[in-house]
Design a protein around this motif. Sequence first.
Motif, PDB file in Angstrom:
ATOM      1  N   GLU A  33       0.716  -1.219   0.036  1.00  0.00           N
ATOM      2  CA  GLU A  33      -0.090  -0.045   0.070  1.00  0.00           C
ATOM      3  C   GLU A  33       0.886   1.566  -0.098  1.00  0.00           C
ATOM      4  N   ASN A  34       2.060   1.054   0.452  1.00  0.00           N
ATOM      5  CA  ASN A  34       2.827   2.295   0.825  1.00  0.00           C
ATOM      6  C   ASN A  34       3.375   3.027  -0.628  1.00  0.00           C
ATOM      7  N   GLY A  35       2.942   4.314  -0.718  1.00  0.00           N
ATOM      8  CA  GLY A  35       3.207   5.083  -2.018  1.00  0.00           C
ATOM      9  C   GLY A  35       2.116   5.018  -3.103  1.00  0.00           C
ATOM     10  N   LEU A  36       1.282   4.208  -2.897  1.00  0.00           N
ATOM     11  CA  LEU A  36       0.139   4.196  -4.047  1.00  0.00           C
ATOM     12  C   LEU A  36      -0.754   5.436  -3.949  1.00  0.00           C
ATOM     13  N   THR A  37      -1.253   5.685  -5.371  1.00  0.00           N
ATOM     14  CA  THR A  37      -2.206   6.646  -5.510  1.00  0.00           C
ATOM     15  C   THR A  37      -3.628   6.118  -4.906  1.00  0.00           C
TER      16      THR A  37
ATOM     17  N   GLY B  47       3.704  -3.177  -5.224  1.00  0.00           N
ATOM     18  CA  GLY B  47       3.110  -1.874  -5.609  1.00  0.00           C
ATOM     19  C   GLY B  47       4.190  -1.039  -6.219  1.00  0.00           C
ATOM     20  N   VAL B  48       4.756  -0.032  -5.342  1.00  0.00           N
ATOM     21  CA  VAL B  48       5.805   0.803  -5.846  1.00  0.00           C
ATOM     22  C   VAL B  48       6.960   0.226  -5.586  1.00  0.00           C
ATOM     23  N   GLY B  49       7.707  -0.177  -4.565  1.00  0.00           N
ATOM     24  CA  GLY B  49       9.017  -0.437  -4.253  1.00  0.00           C
ATOM     25  C   GLY B  49       9.597  -1.711  -4.958  1.00  0.00           C
TER      26      GLY B  49
ATOM     27  N   GLY C  98       7.613   3.415 -15.823  1.00  0.00           N
ATOM     28  CA  GLY C  98       6.347   2.651 -15.585  1.00  0.00           C
ATOM     29  C   GLY C  98       5.337   3.145 -14.815  1.00  0.00           C
ATOM     30  N   ASP C  99       4.397   2.384 -14.562  1.00  0.00           N
ATOM     31  CA  ASP C  99       3.157   3.103 -13.637  1.00  0.00           C
ATOM     32  C   ASP C  99       3.669   2.619 -12.019  1.00  0.00           C
ATOM     33  N   HIS C 100       4.257   1.649 -12.019  1.00  0.00           N
ATOM     34  CA  HIS C 100       4.518   1.376 -10.680  1.00  0.00           C
ATOM     35  C   HIS C 100       5.169   2.391  -9.797  1.00  0.00           C
ATOM     36  N   ILE C 101       6.208   2.863 -10.464  1.00  0.00           N
ATOM     37  CA  ILE C 101       7.252   3.844  -9.706  1.00  0.00           C
ATOM     38  C   ILE C 101       6.359   5.185  -9.313  1.00  0.00           C
ATOM     39  N   ASN C 102       5.058   5.249 -10.173  1.00  0.00           N
ATOM     40  CA  ASN C 102       4.337   6.525  -9.789  1.00  0.00           C
ATOM     41  C   ASN C 102       3.349   6.283  -8.957  1.00  0.00           C
TER      42      ASN C 102
ATOM     43  N   ARG D 284       0.752   4.080  -9.379  1.00  0.00           N
ATOM     44  CA  ARG D 284      -0.399   3.819 -10.284  1.00  0.00           C
ATOM     45  C   ARG D 284      -0.537   2.565 -10.875  1.00  0.00           C
ATOM     46  N   ALA D 285      -0.113   1.438 -10.086  1.00  0.00           N
ATOM     47  CA  ALA D 285      -0.108   0.180 -10.668  1.00  0.00           C
ATOM     48  C   ALA D 285      -0.180  -0.702  -9.311  1.00  0.00           C
ATOM     49  N   VAL D 286      -0.785  -1.739  -9.667  1.00  0.00           N
ATOM     50  CA  VAL D 286      -0.843  -2.950  -8.436  1.00  0.00           C
ATOM     51  C   VAL D 286      -0.705  -4.270  -9.277  1.00  0.00           C
ATOM     52  N   ASP D 287       0.025  -5.103  -8.835  1.00  0.00           N
ATOM     53  CA  ASP D 287       0.395  -6.484  -9.297  1.00  0.00           C
ATOM     54  C   ASP D 287      -0.343  -7.460  -8.193  1.00  0.00           C
ATOM     55  N   ALA D 288      -1.291  -8.237  -8.580  1.00  0.00           N
ATOM     56  CA  ALA D 288      -1.697  -9.351  -7.580  1.00  0.00           C
ATOM     57  C   ALA D 288      -0.939 -10.683  -8.177  1.00  0.00           C
ATOM     58  N   MET D 289      -0.386 -11.331  -7.507  1.00  0.00           N
ATOM     59  CA  MET D 289       0.361 -12.370  -7.681  1.00  0.00           C
ATOM     60  C   MET D 289      -0.534 -13.714  -7.263  1.00  0.00           C
TER      61      MET D 289
END
Length: 523
Positions: A259-263, A285-287, A294-298, A300-305
């Motif tokens: 969750e850290n750093g997500l929009t 998320g971000v880290g 990419g969107d992750h570093i900003n 703006r993206a989530v990956d569900a494994m």
Amino acid sequence: MAAPVVGVAIKTLGKRFLKGFAKQQVRRRIQGSGGGSKRTWLIVLVAAVTAFLPIALVVGIGATTMALFAPFGGGEDDQALASDCFGQPQQVLQAANGPSAVGMSSLDEDQKKNAQTIIATGKELKVPAYGWVVAIATALQESVLRNIGYGDRDSVGLFQQRAPWGTFDERMDPIISSTKFYTGSGHGHRGLLDVPGWQSMSVTDAAQEVQVSGFPYAYADDEPLARRLVELYGDGAQLPGDCGLPPALQCPETDLAAENGLTQDALIVIRCFHKSFPEVETYYGVGERQRPDGDHINGRAVDAMIPDYKSAAGNALGWRMANFAKANASRMGVEYVIFDAQIWSVNRNDQGWRPYESNIPGCTTDNCMHLNHVHVSVFGNAAVLPDTGEWVLPVPPDSYRLTARFGACGDRWSNCHTGLDFAAPGGTPARAAAAGTVIYAQASGGAYGNMVKIQHANGVETRYCHLRSISPGALGASVIAGQMIGEVGTTGNSTGNHLHFETRVDGVAQDPEIFLRFHGVQP
């Protein structure tokens, strides 16, 4: 008047004929009985044309001929829209044909009564309210909520149940057929309550588990109207994922480090994934996924494994999550979704899922092709109410570009332009620019397309035009600044997805750009 009416009837019958045949072929393949050869399809095509051509000649070649051959060419209307959480429903006897155009105003008393019967039966059986939505969406798709005594082969009734589900009279009794949908037929067919985990499935997945249709994703288009009917006749029943107004899905915070750093939009995605799919434990998320572009570093993206993603169960779980994000795109601020080497995006919604190519040259690993995770990219702050001043942009920041300003003249308009055009992907949330009351919310039938009008204080009125869909229950609603009232679209006199936004004072059009700037908003 006769020609258009009969033309529509022929078009409907033609579609039902071909789709019924298609269902039969799919079922035969599943059962290993063959069928579906080119010669068979040619025979059915000739038979369909032969059957309907005399009618076309009698009624007139004009509208009737167009209606007759419409099933054989062209794409479906782009109306599978998320007017509620999951898209916009459709119309009479096109239930077997995917998207059509039915709304609440199109339903007659008989259809509404059948919806009430489905709800009442569900209550009696102690089925949770979400099950009523699944049942009504199924009946909308299968019969358009009409208790018809015919269908594909021996299918009849609200749910188009075939002979093994019961006698003809049983399947034609709305209470009995609804009971069978919920509880099973007693003849080897399972009902909704027999499906493990149905309450965590999407409506279309849950319906498909019962119906086993050759068109498993068809039910999604009917969910919004089904929810609206449950809202009307369900005595205040609470529905999971019932977005309503304001727009954003509300799910509790998690203790996930991702969750850290997500929009805000990305937070909604990860929290709603976490709540709806508890079997998924790992999110990035971000880290963990940083790329400079990419969107992750900003955030703006989530990956569900996906656990055990190579198994059939794992793949099915991933698709449930991917379709959940797609279906709730406007409520979670989703821009695009990638899974299983397939991608869906808001701005190409009409193309559905399409093949994905990795943006890393030469990378074909499971991770690059998104076989092992569901990737969701978001706009950033599109699905939540902004905490700005009394006035806000009518679309989310960073989601648009201005393509036409007030007073512009030319061939594109019959008169000089009366508003400000915000070009944005179809499905982008359209928002109330300020607090007020929705005084108009419907298809205008003219150049404006689907339009919402909001009355504000001091004689100020704002207009939101060319909408792809209008939020359910909008008419008459008191809204606040930033509240979602529809989705950006291209209905009416429009050459592409955009929001035509107008400001009027005492009925006189004002320059929206100047007006917004005066109220502290920079378009």
